[in-house]
Motif scaffolding. Structure first.
Motif, PDB file in Angstrom:
ATOM      1  N   THR A   1       0.840  -1.198   0.000  1.00 41.69           N
ATOM      2  CA  THR A   1       0.000   0.000   0.000  1.00 41.69           C
ATOM      3  C   THR A   1       0.872   1.244   0.000  1.00 41.69           C
ATOM      4  OG1 THR A   1      -1.767  -1.155   1.192  1.00 41.69           O
ATOM      5  CG2 THR A   1      -1.820   1.253   1.212  1.00 41.69           C
TER       6      THR A   1
ATOM      7  N   SER B   1      -7.779   0.942  -3.097  1.00 38.71           N
ATOM      8  CA  SER B   1      -6.800   0.463  -2.120  1.00 38.71           C
ATOM      9  C   SER B   1      -5.524   1.290  -2.077  1.00 38.71           C
ATOM     10  CB  SER B   1      -6.427  -0.987  -2.440  1.00 38.71           C
ATOM     11  OG  SER B   1      -5.718  -1.057  -3.683  1.00 38.71           O
TER      12      SER B   1
ATOM     13  N   ASP C   1      -3.427  -3.281  -7.496  1.00 32.02           N
ATOM     14  CA  ASP C   1      -4.286  -4.092  -6.635  1.00 32.02           C
ATOM     15  C   ASP C   1      -5.732  -3.683  -6.900  1.00 32.02           C
ATOM     16  OD1 ASP C   1      -5.202  -5.761  -4.497  1.00 32.02           O
ATOM     17  OD2 ASP C   1      -5.262  -3.982  -3.216  1.00 32.02           O
TER      18      ASP C   1
END
Length: 469
Positions: A341, A406, A374
């Motif tokens: 992330t 995300s 993602d």
């Protein structure tokens, strides 16, 4: 907490087959933005891209751009980029360089950063003794229009070629916006239809067709170029296909080694004798004495539109290092995917992609690494970002999409166990089209589609033999 974005990718991104007939990539279609959001869209030139060259700015073997002589351990070169080779003296936020080391006496790395800034704890190019290796580097321009190149490890010669720049002002003529495509293969000389490896001192011209209107606006392709098991040492050069190959290199290879490198390649007109209309073309030249297989994977285009993604450089920032559990908890084992992330320090609510350097650190087996967003329902691509060999530390640059909700990307390792390091140099933020005569419907539809290039329908290639003196 981040706000989920309204403007998402929609159906229509290109997915390229080996036959060069491309199919559509399906992405989620969500609600279009409000009229208020469309009206807030910015105009101007800040963060748009201008291709140049490629042109050589630095070669320490000859004294170009710096005093002649190898660069020593812990030495910093301040390279003048502003006002050279088509790069303006002012009004530039970042430049795109292809940086090469040749003849290093020890393993080491280069760090490229804006002159006058503090040295970051990141790297752009890792190398072993004796090998010539290159990597694409996007770097903010510092004081006096210069960038700094820090070398650690023995001594080495350093070469830098410029391929483009991003505008740092809003009052210049706008350059090109960035649009994503699916990461797919557009050239593979291993395919029987090509006829074998690209011969030495030859090049192949390659063209793609989006649609006639969009074709005319394209200024560059963002690609990953790979030399596969070459028969001799050499280099590949990418350019717009106009005239003979320039005096620059995109990647360097040694016999029987597979080597990738990212490149932002200016496009040129497709030669009319090929019957390809206004389809934008690029070319890749094999500078070796013998043949090599060549792969080209496309993942984006730069086009002179009035919307798309603009680039914002940031201080080089490490967001993942599996050696210390940063970004991902542990090294990646075989056939393993990690999801990383992007932190809020390197993104905004409008960020769709990141300019990053991905480094593979000493895998236990020959492997390949793939990077992709993602995104629910989005499969792993069939192309790779890195092709490291067991025990070596090698980088490759990437413009990596992140998930629209995300803000994350996936990294896949194929074989053995590997550590990965990810450094970010900038972000790509989506800007909706400005209103023209109150055309909210057009602007809203384009913002809902997101920064995705039109679907590609067909392409082709043609091989040329260069004359060698």
């Amino acid at each position: 907490m981040r706000v989920i974005r309204n403007a998402l990718r929609a159906a229509g991104s290109a997915a390229v087959a080996l036959t060069l007939v491309l199919t559509a990539h399906q992405a989620p279609a969500l609600a279009a933005p409000s009229a208020e959001a469309v009206e807030a869209a910015a105009a101007g030139s800040l963060g748009t891209y201008e291709p140049v060259g490629p042109a050589r700015l630095l070669d320490t073997r000859t004294g170009l751009g710096a005093p002649a002589g190898a660069v020593t351990d812990n030495q910093v070169l301040n390279l003048q980029v502003g006002g050279r080779a088509g790069v303006p003296a002012t009004g530039v936020s970042a430049v795109v360089l292809n940086v090469t080391v040749t003849g290093p006496t020890l393993p080491g790395h280069l760090t490229v950063y804006p002159s006058g800034a503090a040295q970051p704890a990141t790297s752009n190019l890792n190398f072993v003794a004796g090998r010539t290796i290159a990597n694409s580097v996007t770097v903010p321009v510092g004081a006096g229009g210069q960038v700094a190149i820090l070398h650690r490890g023995g001594s080495t010669h350093v070469i830098a070629d410029v391929t483009g720049y991003y505008l740092g002002v809003d009052d210049a003529a706008a350059g090109s916006y960035y649009f994503v495509t699916s990461p797919d293969r557009i050239l593979d000389t291993r395919d029987p239809s090509f006829g074998g490896p690209l011969p030495g001192h030859s090049w192949v011209t390659l063209w793609l067709n989006f649609d006639p209107e969009f074709n005319a606006k394209i200024r560059a392709y963002a690609v990953n170029v790979t030399a596969v098991r070459p028969a001799a040492n050499g280099h590949l050069t990418t350019w717009n296909g106009v005239g003979d190959p320039p005096n620059s290199s995109t990647l360097n290879f040694v016999t029987n080694r597979t080597v990738p490198n990212m490149a932002i390649v200016p496009v040129g007109p497709c030669p009319p004798e090929y019957g390809c209309g206004n389809q934008p073309a690029i070319a890749v030249y094999n500078g070796s004495e013998l043949g090599t297989h060549v792969l080209i994977d496309i993942f984006g285009v730069y086009a002179e539109e009035d919307y798309g993604m603009r680039f914002q450089p940031i201080d080089p920032t490490r967001i993942a290092d599996t050696r210390v559990g940063l970004g991902a908890p542990a090294p990646l084992g075989p056939t393993t995917t990690a999801t990383i992330t992007a932190p809020e320090s390197v993104t905004t609510n409008d960020t769709y992609a990141l300019s990053m350097n991905v480094t593979a650190v000493k895998p236990t087996a020959n492997t390949h690494v793939s990077v992709w967003p993602d995104e629910e329902g989005l499969p792993q691509p069939t192309v790779s970002t890195l092709n490291p060999y067991a025990g070596e530390t090698v980088p490759n640059a990437a413009i990596a999409e992140i998930g629209v909700e995300s803000f994350a990307f996936n990294v896949y390792n194929h074989a053995g166990t590997i550590n990965l390091v990810v450094d970010v140099a900038g972000r790509f933020d989506f800007v909706a089209p400005p209103l023209a005569s109150g055309d909210v419907a057009r602007a809203g539809a384009q913002q809902a589609a997101g920064p995705v290039a039109p679907r590609v329908t067909v392409g082709g290639h043609q091989t040329h033999a260069a004359s060698v003196n």
